[in-house]
Write a protein that holds these residues in place. Structure first.
Motif, PDB file in Angstrom:
ATOM      1  N   VAL A 109      33.683  36.174  40.618  1.00  0.00           N
ATOM      2  CA  VAL A 109      32.893  37.283  41.147  1.00  0.00           C
ATOM      3  C   VAL A 109      32.220  36.875  42.454  1.00  0.00           C
ATOM      4  CG1 VAL A 109      31.011  38.895  40.663  1.00  0.00           C
ATOM      5  CG2 VAL A 109      32.548  38.193  38.827  1.00  0.00           C
ATOM      6  N   ASN A 156      34.730  37.025  45.245  1.00  0.00           N
ATOM      7  CA  ASN A 156      34.934  38.380  45.754  1.00  0.00           C
ATOM      8  C   ASN A 156      33.816  38.774  46.710  1.00  0.00           C
ATOM      9  OD1 ASN A 156      36.126  41.143  45.708  1.00  0.00           O
ATOM     10  ND2 ASN A 156      34.187  41.634  44.707  1.00  0.00           N
ATOM     11  N   ALA A 166      37.134  41.925  42.294  1.00  0.00           N
ATOM     12  CA  ALA A 166      36.465  41.003  41.391  1.00  0.00           C
ATOM     13  C   ALA A 166      37.235  40.873  40.084  1.00  0.00           C
ATOM     14  CB  ALA A 166      35.035  41.468  41.120  1.00  0.00           C
ATOM     15  N   ALA A 169      28.791  43.938  44.533  1.00  0.00           N
ATOM     16  CA  ALA A 169      29.342  42.600  44.352  1.00  0.00           C
ATOM     17  C   ALA A 169      28.238  41.548  44.302  1.00  0.00           C
ATOM     18  CB  ALA A 169      30.327  42.280  45.485  1.00  0.00           C
ATOM     19  N   CYS A 219      26.537  41.738  40.882  1.00  0.00           N
ATOM     20  CA  CYS A 219      27.406  41.149  39.861  1.00  0.00           C
ATOM     21  C   CYS A 219      27.464  39.631  39.983  1.00  0.00           C
ATOM     22  CB  CYS A 219      28.810  41.740  39.968  1.00  0.00           C
ATOM     23  SG  CYS A 219      28.909  43.477  39.496  1.00  0.00           S
ATOM     24  N   THR A 220      27.400  39.117  41.209  1.00  0.00           N
ATOM     25  CA  THR A 220      27.388  37.674  41.407  1.00  0.00           C
ATOM     26  C   THR A 220      26.124  37.048  40.812  1.00  0.00           C
ATOM     27  OG1 THR A 220      28.695  37.873  43.437  1.00  0.00           O
ATOM     28  CG2 THR A 220      27.429  35.838  43.143  1.00  0.00           C
ATOM     29  N   GLU A 243      26.646  36.949  37.147  1.00  0.00           N
ATOM     30  CA  GLU A 243      27.598  35.886  36.827  1.00  0.00           C
ATOM     31  C   GLU A 243      26.918  34.525  36.860  1.00  0.00           C
ATOM     32  OE1 GLU A 243      32.043  34.775  38.377  1.00  0.00           O
ATOM     33  OE2 GLU A 243      30.452  34.789  39.892  1.00  0.00           O
TER      34      GLU A 243
END
Length: 319
Positions: A39, A42, A87, A209, A212-213, A216
């Motif tokens: 992730v 991406n 991703a 993104a 989400c990173t 993660e």
């Protein structure tokens, strides 16, 4: 006799470069496993794209009101096309192979047909249903790895399932591009060229993104791979992904589709799996299995049959 547009050397190059780049993206993504979290990879990819597009997309900032008036639509396509699809593809490559990923990705036109039917009232025809069946058989053959007993025991590779979900996300993204709201059409269309429109999608996608990173990183804990490349080889791979499969492929594909239309271009998009097989054999030592060419034939035959029916429009090809 006049040569068809898609046989002109310039058009052939425009249509063959994107699948070659997308196949390279899948192979490089596999090589990067363990180097960067998928992730985060991406997010870094599209951050680099945003920086590279800055000199080409200055007109984006001339009319911020145009973005504010359309932010819901722009955010949706940015999240689907930039923040989600890519991703999930990198996540899929953690457990699947580039060849499997690209073959399953070849089913995107079939998902587009189903999304068009369910969400946009697009009429289905017998040829489309037959094409969907053939392509579905090809996808199932890849997931089953040529062994039907695998399906009976529901032993599915996680990466293959993720790529199926990614393909569905791209189908929604493609239809949203093909059927934009009225304020993106005609005289209401903003004064954006390809670079400006891509930049807007990237910026909205980066917000998703980045979030989400962060999730993660929180779920992975302190033992995860670094968020930034730690070697010049890794940085070189990221530069290739940002320039080739992102900017160059997107631009060439847009020009190619304008020249021959999305139906003919879709056949060239399916070359991604063939290029992935070649790159995988050369760089990863992963040679195609007996079921891969059969699956490719099934998927391509399904798309060829479906494409004979005149539809209400399709979106561009996948990353």
């Amino acid at each position: 006799m006049t040569r068809p547009a898609y046989l002109q050397p310039r058009i052939l190059i425009l249509l063959m470069l994107p699948p070659m780049m997308w196949a390279g993206n899948a192979v490089v993504g596999r090589l990067m496993v363990g180097t960067l979290p998928p992730v985060a990879m991406n997010a870094l990819r599209w951050l680099m794209v945003a920086l590279m597009l800055m000199p080409l997309s200055t007109r984006v900032w001339r009319d911020m009101a145009a973005i504010r008036q359309r932010w819901v639509y722009l955010a949706a396509i940015g999240v689907l096309g930039v923040g989600t699809y890519n991703a999930m593809q990198y996540l899929a490559l953690q457990t699947s192979t580039p060849l499997n990923v690209t073959l399953i990705g070849s089913s995107v036109p079939i998902w587009m047909m189903l999304v068009g039917w369910l969400a946009y009232g697009q009429r289905l025809h017998a040829r489309q249903l037959l094409g969907a069946l053939l392509s579905a058989l090809g996808v199932v053959l890849v997931i089953a790895q040529g062994q039907w007993e695998v399906l009976r025991h529901v032993r599915l590779v996680p990466g293959d399932l993720l790529m199926l979900l990614a393909s569905l996300a791209w189908a929604f993204y493609s239809w949203m591009l093909a059927r934009p709201p009225t304020n993106m059409l005609g005289q209401q269309r903003p004064d954006w060229d390809w670079a400006a429109f891509l930049q807007i999608q990237v910026l909205f996608g980066l917000l998703w993104a980045g979030a989400c990173t962060a999730v993660e990183a929180w779920l992975s804990g302190p033992g995860q791979a670094p968020l930034w490349p730690s070697s010049w080889q890794a940085w070189g791979a990221m530069v290739f992904i940002a320039i080739g499969p992102s900017i160059l492929a997107y631009r060439c594909w847009g020009l190619g589709v304008q020249a021959v239309g999305p139906t003919m271009a879709a056949f060239f998009g399916n070359l991604t799996a063939i290029f992935a097989a070649l790159w995988s054999a050369l760089l990863l030592g992963q040679h195609p299995q007996w079921y891969h060419p059969i699956a490719l034939v099934l998927i391509t035959a399904g798309i060829a049959i479906s494409s004979r029916v005149k539809s209400g429009g399709q979106g561009p090809g996948a990353t």
